[in-house]
Every structure is written in structure tokens, then in C-alpha cells.
Write an enzyme that holds these catalytic residues in place. Structure first.
Site, PDB file in Angstrom:
ATOM      1  N   HIS A  20       0.827  -1.211   0.000  1.00 36.28           N
ATOM      2  CA  HIS A  20       0.000   0.000   0.000  1.00 36.28           C
ATOM      3  C   HIS A  20       0.858   1.256   0.000  1.00 36.28           C
ATOM      4  O   HIS A  20       0.400   2.323   0.395  1.00 36.28           O
ATOM      5  CB  HIS A  20      -0.900   0.022   1.236  1.00 36.28           C
ATOM      6  CG  HIS A  20      -1.663  -1.232   1.462  1.00 36.28           C
ATOM      7  ND1 HIS A  20      -2.513  -1.756   0.513  1.00 36.28           N
ATOM      8  CD2 HIS A  20      -1.701  -2.086   2.512  1.00 36.28           C
ATOM      9  CE1 HIS A  20      -3.042  -2.880   0.981  1.00 36.28           C
ATOM     10  NE2 HIS A  20      -2.563  -3.110   2.184  1.00 36.28           N
ATOM     11  N   HIS A  30      -6.695  -5.053  -1.027  1.00 33.33           N
ATOM     12  CA  HIS A  30      -5.919  -6.303  -1.004  1.00 33.33           C
ATOM     13  C   HIS A  30      -6.367  -7.231  -2.119  1.00 33.33           C
ATOM     14  O   HIS A  30      -6.348  -8.452  -1.975  1.00 33.33           O
ATOM     15  CB  HIS A  30      -6.108  -7.027   0.323  1.00 33.33           C
ATOM     16  CG  HIS A  30      -5.740  -6.212   1.507  1.00 33.33           C
ATOM     17  ND1 HIS A  30      -6.655  -5.461   2.193  1.00 33.33           N
ATOM     18  CD2 HIS A  30      -4.552  -6.014   2.105  1.00 33.33           C
ATOM     19  CE1 HIS A  30      -6.038  -4.836   3.182  1.00 33.33           C
ATOM     20  NE2 HIS A  30      -4.773  -5.149   3.153  1.00 33.33           N
TER      21      HIS A  30
END
Lengths: 341, 341
Positions: free
Chosen positions: B66, B229
Site C-alpha cells: 500500500h 488487497h
């Protein structure tokens, strides 16, 4: 070896209409950073919100599609004005003239120009027009792309790519410090002369509104020496691990700059649009290790997407031979949408 | 409607080995920003180069993939310590404990945790372990993702996504200003409670070392409410222009926050990894226009890739209901690798 199926891919963009990409993006940039910049949609230029006074003006520009370049570098310590063209197209001479006038605070204007025929032509014309406005100008040409180095063979010369970030940062700091027009221009030319870049791509970028990347690669090759306008490179190389890919970029740059043990460099690991932060940090680590092994000191290193080519997946490595003066100007405060310290 | 051929694409990454992606990237981040951060590869944490003194510590963490979250937000005015896991995997409780110990300067530690089962569990255990070290901790849970709002139906609750940037920025400023542990935690919870996010993707991300994106889309649809995700969203919506796509994100967030004419917000237009700057600026313009048309004031707006999902092509819109106190803390100086003003 077969062509990757990706080549028949439909690429899509988060845009409204291809014709409005640049103007709408600049409106958005101003809405995010209105404390720093102002977009003059009539003149087609991006200026500092609060113009600087009594310093050499610094203007740059060129085709869009390379964001955050150049509008993202307008602000204290870097550019006074950016002049964006359409995607991959030079701004007009009248735009550059408007930008030059806006950048002038009475001490002349340095024009930082990446070496492309259209840009060079329009900045030159604008410089001549500016004499009608009694503005003295100097061009600093950025021509760092080693892939287009034809040696003594003539031609248009090396293209300008990511070294423009080093030139704009250091020239901006020098102008902010109060140097004269000739001194600022001379410094910019020195930075350009001691900077070289090499690039590679795993996947080409796709023009807004189009559906296919600019060129095709097979799955076991990369394009070495790509340009930032969808130009193909100087050849293909085998796809490999990050460390090996990075070495293909670092080695020719070190050789061309004649970097020797004990010398210092400023390194820019530049994402071309589609590379994500993990990848660029891994490439930065590789650059540092490769130079360290040769006894070359990485005085400063920047890794991020600064001079992009839309969504092209790839990266470039720029090295600038650095002495204490350049490092000190590199470290000077900067406050722009895309670079702040 | 046919599946886009892109789906059979081989995606490639600029990495060495999938197992070393996170540690090598953190080494690279430190090599670029060693003046701000230090990577402790033994403890598996990223700390400020110069630890802060006599303030509430602020620690955050979670799976990698991320970036720049969270290590990119370590520095003055934001985090004291980041605790990265493997790609899309929670850090261990022992890592979080080490991070909590490193973040403590005697006044306790606020732990900012995105709402995922593994993260919440390991931060809770670490908080209990920290009591053995005589460190008082408070958890601030970030659960802004509207797509996973099950109302009163129970379950794990909303996921934590891009609002974590607002929480980390504002909590960091509050801690830097000297507030108490309970006051910093209460403020963080208020920011989380008044923030919501909605996202969409045009193309899924691809895990390092894998060759295919996490899910497939047809060429005339987008995935609405995607996670960070590789989770699919709550449904498909028709692909459309940027303004229409943005409206699909803004409308539900405005409704959920009950935003009314005259209210102010902080807006984050967050790229999910594969969106490039022109696209995000165009989306930011759309956010501003949509809110302006409703009489909602965009007090501050940030557009960039801050909470990514590898190379996923898409974006999210986060709105935080803002009063003068929050805006003032948002504006406070910050100096980290990925956010500086």
C-alpha cells in the site's frame, strides 16, 4: 518467443474527453494546491500564487503527459511559471511568451527547455518576442538522454528527460538566492552538461482516448532507452530481476560521465508512470549498491514518478555529478505541489 | 460483453524476488530519506531518524503493498514508527510491540490500526505486551470503507482504507502539539468516525511474482467498492467518463456523512497504484465540482497515490467532515518521505 497477449488489451483512462485532459487536470491541480499555484487558462500557463520579486525568473514547459512535470514544480525554490502543451506536444510560442512575461520581475528569465525540436523552436521564438517586452532571456537546454546520443554524427542531439528535475531544482534555488541572469543560466548549463539518463520500459504507455499501448514487447524482453513520448528505444534487452535491470541503466551513465572512485552524484530514480513505489524503492536500493561498489558516493537520491510518460511501466536512472555547491542548492528549501522540503 | 483480453496478460514487476520485496524496498526508502527515517531490519520497523521526545508516540502499520503507506508517513508531524508486514499480511504482534516501544517517549502510544482482523488482533496483543514495558497504549481504529458497511448486521465491520492518511496526519499534529494520550486518541477516533471512503477500479492489481491480476473485468464495467488487497467490490458499474465515475464515489459518501450545505470537508482523492497524475487531477476537479454544487466547502484537498494496492488502476474518494480545529491540525507542518508541507 511470442507477443504478450497484453498487446490486444483495451486500456482505459479516468478522463472525460481526450481534448480536455490537460486543462481539466490543471484545474484540478490548482484546486488541490491553490495556496501555491494559479492556473491561467486564457494564457495557458501555471504561475506561482504569489509571484516572486526581484529575482531571475525561471520558466519551463513542454508537452503534457509527463506529470508532475512541469506544473507540479511551480513554487518557491523551483519554477516561477510552467507552460504546458497538449499531451506530447510543444506549447505555442505565444504561450511561452506569456509565461516568460509572467516570470519576469525585472532581472530577466531563464528558460529551461528539454531538447525536442518543437520545444526548442517555440522557446527561441518566445525569447525573441520577449525582447519586445524588454525582457532578457537565456535558454538552458536539457539533453540528458544517453539513448539518443549520436556522438559526432550530428542530428537533433540527445533528448531531454528526467535530468530536467535536477536542473529545475538547482536553477530554482540559485535564482531564489539572488544570482544574476548569466550566473543562473551558466549554473543550469553546468548541471545539464554533467547529467545523463538511461531508461527502460516493461510496457509502453497509452495515449488518452486510445486503447492500445504505443508499442509491443514480448514477455521476455524490455525496451532499453525508451523516450517519454512513446518512442521506442535503442533495442531490446532480456527481462530480468530489478538489480540486473538497474545495472543496465547505471553502467552506461557512469561510463559516459566518467565517474570515478571518490566522486559524488545526485541520483534520480524516476518512475515512468506505471511503476509503483515498491518497485522504485527496490531500484533505488540497486542504484545505491551499484555506485557504492564503485566507490561513487550517492550524496542525494530521489525515487518517485517525476517525469512520466502517461502510464508507461518502466523507470530511468539519472546521475548528476555533484560538488558541494550543487548539493547545497539541491538541499535548499523548495515548496511546490510535487516536490517540497 | 466479452472479457477483456488484458486478463490473459502476463504482468511483470521490477523486483528481485517476491520474498524480498518489502525488506529491499524499505532499504531503498531509507537510502533516499535517511535524513528522516531509519529502517530497523531486525525489529522490522521504520522509525524517525531522530526520535521525538516528551510527546505521545504515534505508531501505525499493516501489510505492505500500500506504499507510501505507512513507512512513507514516518517523520515530524505524523508517525513516530511504522510497522510493515509482508505484502497484504499483518505485521506480527512482536513487531508491533517493538514499534510501540520505539515510539514511546514516556507519555504513552497511540496505535492507528486499519480495521482488518489480523491487524486488530496483533495490535491488541502488542498493546497488552506493552503494559509489561509500562507503556500505556490506545488503539484508534480506522474503518472508513463504505463498501463494507453492513449496518447493524454485525460482522467484522467496515475495512480501513485511505482515511488512515487523514487520521495519521491529524493525530500526528495533535501529538506533536503536546496533547495527552487520551486527548490524542479521542481526536483520532473523531476523525475516523467522520471519515468515509468509496473506491472503484478499472483493473485489478497483481501480486509480486504473480502474472495475473487478482480479478477480471469486462471492458465496459468497473468494479465498485474494491478493497486494497485485491478484494472484489460490491458490484460492477458501467465504465464511464471521469466525472460520472467520480460521482459514483462522492454521492454515497456525502449521504453517509449527512453532509449538508455550508459544511466543510477535507477530501482525499487517492490513486490505487496504477492511476497516473493526470487522471487523479481530473478526478479531484470532479470531486470539487460535485461538492461545490451541493454547497459543501472543500477546505483542503489532496490528490495522489497514498494508500495503494500494488498496481491496481483505480481511485478512491475520502471525505472527512472538518471543523476549524481539524483543518488547523491538517495544516500543521509535516515532514515525511511521502507528505511534506
Amino acid at each position: 518467443m511470442h507477443v504478450v497477449e497484453m498487446r490486444s488489451v483495451m486500456k482505459r483512462q479516468i478522463i472525460n474527453s481526450p481534448d480536455e485532459v490537460v486543462s481539466q487536470a490543471l484545474e484540478g491541480l490548482e484546486l488541490c494546491h491553490g495556496n501555491m499555484i494559479r492556473y491561467d487558462s486564457i494564457g495557458g500557463i501555471v504561475c506561482r500564487r504569489t509571484p516572486a520579486r526581484d529575482k531571475v525568473g525561471v520558466v519551463s514547459g513542454g508537452g503534457a503527459g509527463h506529470e508532475p512535470l512541469h506544473a507540479g514544480f511551480v513554487g518557491h525554490g523551483m519554477l516561477d511559471v510552467a507552460v504546458p502543451g497538449a499531451v506530447f506536444a510543444s506549447p505555442t510560442a505565444l504561450q511561452v511568451r506569456a509565461g516568460t512575461v509572467a516570470a519576469d520581475s525585472g532581472r530577466g528569465v531563464v528558460q529551461i527547455v528539454k531538447n525536442y525540436t518543437g520545444d526548442v523552436l517555440n522557446f527561441r521564438i518566445a525569447g525573441e518576442l520577449a525582447t519586445d517586452d524588454a525582457i532578457d532571456t537565456r535558454i538552458v537546454l536539457v539533453d540528458d538522454d544517453l539513448a539518443t546520443d549520436a556522438g559526432d554524427a550530428g542530428g537533433p542531439g540527445r533528448r531531454g528527460t528526467a535530468a530536467v528535475v535536477a536542473v529545475e531544482k538547482i536553477v530554482g534555488a540559485c535564482a531564489e538566492a539572488g544570482a544574476s541572469l548569466d550566473d543562473v543560466a551558466a549554473l543550469g548549463r553546468r548541471v545539464a552538461a554533467t547529467s545523463r539518463t538511461m531508461s527502460l520500459a516493461l510496457e509502453a504507455g497509452t495515449h488518452p482516448g486510445q486503447r492500445r499501448p504505443a508499442f509491443q514487447l514480448t514477455e521476455d524482453e524490455v525496451e532499453l532507452g525508451v523516450g517519454i513520448h512513446g518512442e521506442r528505444g535503442i533495442g531490446r534487452a532480456p527481462f530480468d530481476e530489478a538489480d540486473a535491470l538497474t545495472e543496465m541503466l547505471v553502467n552506461p551513465v557512469v561510463a559516459e560521465l566518467n565517474l570515478a572512485r571518490g566522486q559524488s552524484v545526485i541520483a534520480i530514480v524516476n518512475g515512468l508512470g506505471g511503476a509503483y513505489p515498491l518497485e522504485l524503492s527496490i531500484a533505488a536500493r540497486a542504484v545505491h549498491r551499484l555506485l557504492d561498489a564503485r566507490g561513487i558516493r550517492v550524496a542525494r537520491m530521489l525515487a518517485g514518478s517525476y517525469v512520466t510518460s502517461l502510464d508507461m511501466h518502466g523507470f530511468s536512472v539519472t546521475l548528476t555529478t555533484a560538488d558541494d555547491e550543487l548539493i547545497s542548492l539541491w538541499d535548499a528549501p523548495v515548496r511546490t505541489p510535487a516536490l517540497t522540503w
